[in-house]
Design a protein around this motif. Sequence first.
Motif, short mmCIF file in Angstrom:
data_model
loop_
_atom_site.label_atom_id
_atom_site.label_comp_id
_atom_site.label_asym_id
_atom_site.label_seq_id
_atom_site.Cartn_x
_atom_site.Cartn_y
_atom_site.Cartn_z
N ALA A 8 0.83 -1.20 0.00
CA ALA A 8 0.00 0.00 0.00
C ALA A 8 0.87 1.26 0.00
O ALA A 8 0.55 2.23 -0.68
N LEU A 9 1.97 1.24 0.74
CA LEU A 9 2.84 2.41 0.79
C LEU A 9 3.59 2.63 -0.51
O LEU A 9 3.75 3.75 -0.97
N ARG A 10 4.06 1.53 -1.12
CA ARG A 10 4.80 1.65 -2.39
C ARG A 10 3.89 1.91 -3.57
O ARG A 10 4.28 2.53 -4.55
N GLY A 11 2.66 1.37 -3.52
CA GLY A 11 1.77 1.46 -4.66
C GLY A 11 2.23 0.51 -5.75
O GLY A 11 3.12 -0.32 -5.54
N GLY A 12 1.64 0.61 -6.92
CA GLY A 12 2.04 -0.24 -8.04
C GLY A 12 0.84 -0.90 -8.69
O GLY A 12 -0.31 -0.64 -8.33
N ARG A 13 1.13 -1.76 -9.64
CA ARG A 13 0.07 -2.45 -10.38
C ARG A 13 -0.09 -3.85 -9.83
O ARG A 13 0.89 -4.56 -9.63
N HIS A 14 -1.33 -4.24 -9.60
CA HIS A 14 -1.65 -5.56 -9.06
C HIS A 14 -2.74 -6.20 -9.90
O HIS A 14 -3.66 -5.52 -10.35
N GLU A 15 -2.64 -7.51 -10.07
CA GLU A 15 -3.65 -8.23 -10.84
C GLU A 15 -4.76 -8.68 -9.92
O GLU A 15 -4.52 -9.26 -8.87
N LEU A 16 -5.98 -8.41 -10.32
CA LEU A 16 -7.17 -8.79 -9.58
C LEU A 16 -7.95 -9.78 -10.44
O LEU A 16 -8.24 -9.50 -11.60
N ARG A 17 -8.26 -10.96 -9.90
CA ARG A 17 -9.02 -11.98 -10.62
C ARG A 17 -10.50 -11.81 -10.28
O ARG A 17 -10.86 -11.79 -9.10
N LEU A 18 -11.34 -11.69 -11.32
CA LEU A 18 -12.78 -11.46 -11.14
C LEU A 18 -13.60 -12.55 -11.81
O LEU A 18 -13.19 -13.11 -12.82
N ARG A 19 -14.77 -12.81 -11.25
CA ARG A 19 -15.81 -13.57 -11.94
C ARG A 19 -16.91 -12.57 -12.17
O ARG A 19 -17.47 -12.01 -11.23
N THR A 20 -17.22 -12.33 -13.43
CA THR A 20 -18.16 -11.27 -13.77
C THR A 20 -19.07 -11.71 -14.92
O THR A 20 -18.84 -12.75 -15.54
N TRP A 21 -20.07 -10.92 -15.19
CA TRP A 21 -20.98 -11.19 -16.29
C TRP A 21 -20.44 -10.55 -17.57
O TRP A 21 -19.87 -9.47 -17.54
N ALA A 22 -20.66 -11.23 -18.70
CA ALA A 22 -20.30 -10.69 -20.01
C ALA A 22 -21.38 -11.10 -21.00
O ALA A 22 -22.07 -12.10 -20.81
N VAL A 23 -21.51 -10.32 -22.06
CA VAL A 23 -22.48 -10.63 -23.11
C VAL A 23 -22.14 -11.99 -23.70
O VAL A 23 -20.98 -12.29 -23.98
N CYS A 24 -23.14 -12.81 -23.90
CA CYS A 24 -22.94 -14.15 -24.46
C CYS A 24 -22.33 -14.04 -25.86
O CYS A 24 -22.87 -13.35 -26.72
N PRO A 25 -21.20 -14.72 -26.09
CA PRO A 25 -20.57 -14.63 -27.40
C PRO A 25 -21.34 -15.39 -28.49
O PRO A 25 -21.17 -15.12 -29.67
N VAL A 26 -22.22 -16.31 -28.10
CA VAL A 26 -22.97 -17.10 -29.09
C VAL A 26 -24.15 -16.31 -29.64
O VAL A 26 -24.33 -16.17 -30.85
N CYS A 27 -24.97 -15.78 -28.75
CA CYS A 27 -26.16 -15.06 -29.22
C CYS A 27 -25.98 -13.54 -29.18
O CYS A 27 -26.92 -12.80 -29.53
N ALA A 28 -24.80 -13.07 -28.80
CA ALA A 28 -24.49 -11.64 -28.72
C ALA A 28 -25.50 -10.88 -27.87
O ALA A 28 -25.82 -9.73 -28.14
N GLY A 29 -26.03 -11.54 -26.84
CA GLY A 29 -26.97 -10.89 -25.95
C GLY A 29 -28.39 -10.85 -26.46
O GLY A 29 -29.27 -10.32 -25.80
N GLU A 30 -28.65 -11.41 -27.66
CA GLU A 30 -29.98 -11.37 -28.25
C GLU A 30 -30.86 -12.51 -27.76
O GLU A 30 -32.04 -12.55 -28.06
N CYS A 40 -26.08 -19.69 -23.08
CA CYS A 40 -26.35 -18.82 -21.92
C CYS A 40 -27.71 -19.12 -21.28
O CYS A 40 -28.16 -18.36 -20.43
N SER A 41 -28.36 -20.19 -21.72
CA SER A 41 -29.70 -20.57 -21.22
C SER A 41 -30.70 -19.46 -21.41
O SER A 41 -31.60 -19.27 -20.59
N GLY A 42 -30.53 -18.67 -22.46
CA GLY A 42 -31.49 -17.62 -22.77
C GLY A 42 -31.32 -16.35 -21.97
O GLY A 42 -32.15 -15.46 -22.06
N LEU A 43 -30.26 -16.24 -21.19
CA LEU A 43 -30.04 -15.03 -20.39
C LEU A 43 -29.44 -13.88 -21.20
O LEU A 43 -29.57 -12.72 -20.84
N GLY A 44 -28.72 -14.22 -22.26
CA GLY A 44 -28.06 -13.19 -23.06
C GLY A 44 -26.70 -12.80 -22.50
O GLY A 44 -26.01 -11.95 -23.04
N ARG A 45 -26.31 -13.42 -21.38
CA ARG A 45 -25.00 -13.16 -20.78
C ARG A 45 -24.53 -14.39 -20.02
O ARG A 45 -25.33 -15.26 -19.67
N ARG A 46 -23.22 -14.47 -19.79
CA ARG A 46 -22.61 -15.61 -19.11
C ARG A 46 -21.60 -15.13 -18.09
O ARG A 46 -21.03 -14.05 -18.23
#
Length: 159
Positions: A8-30, A40-46
Amino acid sequence: FTLSLGEALRGGRHELRLRTWAVCPVCAGERARAARCAACSGLGRRRIARAVLVSVPPGSRPGDVVRVAGEGEQGRGRLRGDLLVRLAVQLPEGVRIEGLDLHVDLPLTVPETWAGAEISLPTPAGSVTVSVPAGTDGRTTLRVRRHGLPGHGDREPER
């Protein structure tokens, strides 16, 4: 996101691993018009796992919030929002932050308090020697300049 006090004192760049939602690449969210999208089971996102680089400013404190532009959630047909990361700083036992000062509880022996002593004090930047004056008691505060958080009035600017 948890950091050590030194990080925290030095600062710098750190990698953060996330699990998040994204638009479904198959149906493009449609969500597939005629049939339900199997990917995506019809959700439009995964849900996806991804890594994000977070730039932590030097001198960050517990509870500080870092904004990472364009790395938040993505809505249907919209750009990604911003990701807000709240920092947690792990402080070593006996260390606390007050304003821009670091306070350390320094255990001393009775002879050290009566006669005075030179004590090695660990800091995130390395050990420093602290002169404990004779007659010191449990209410005494000793000041070590230039070892607080960046931005402190008596800290020299970093170049």
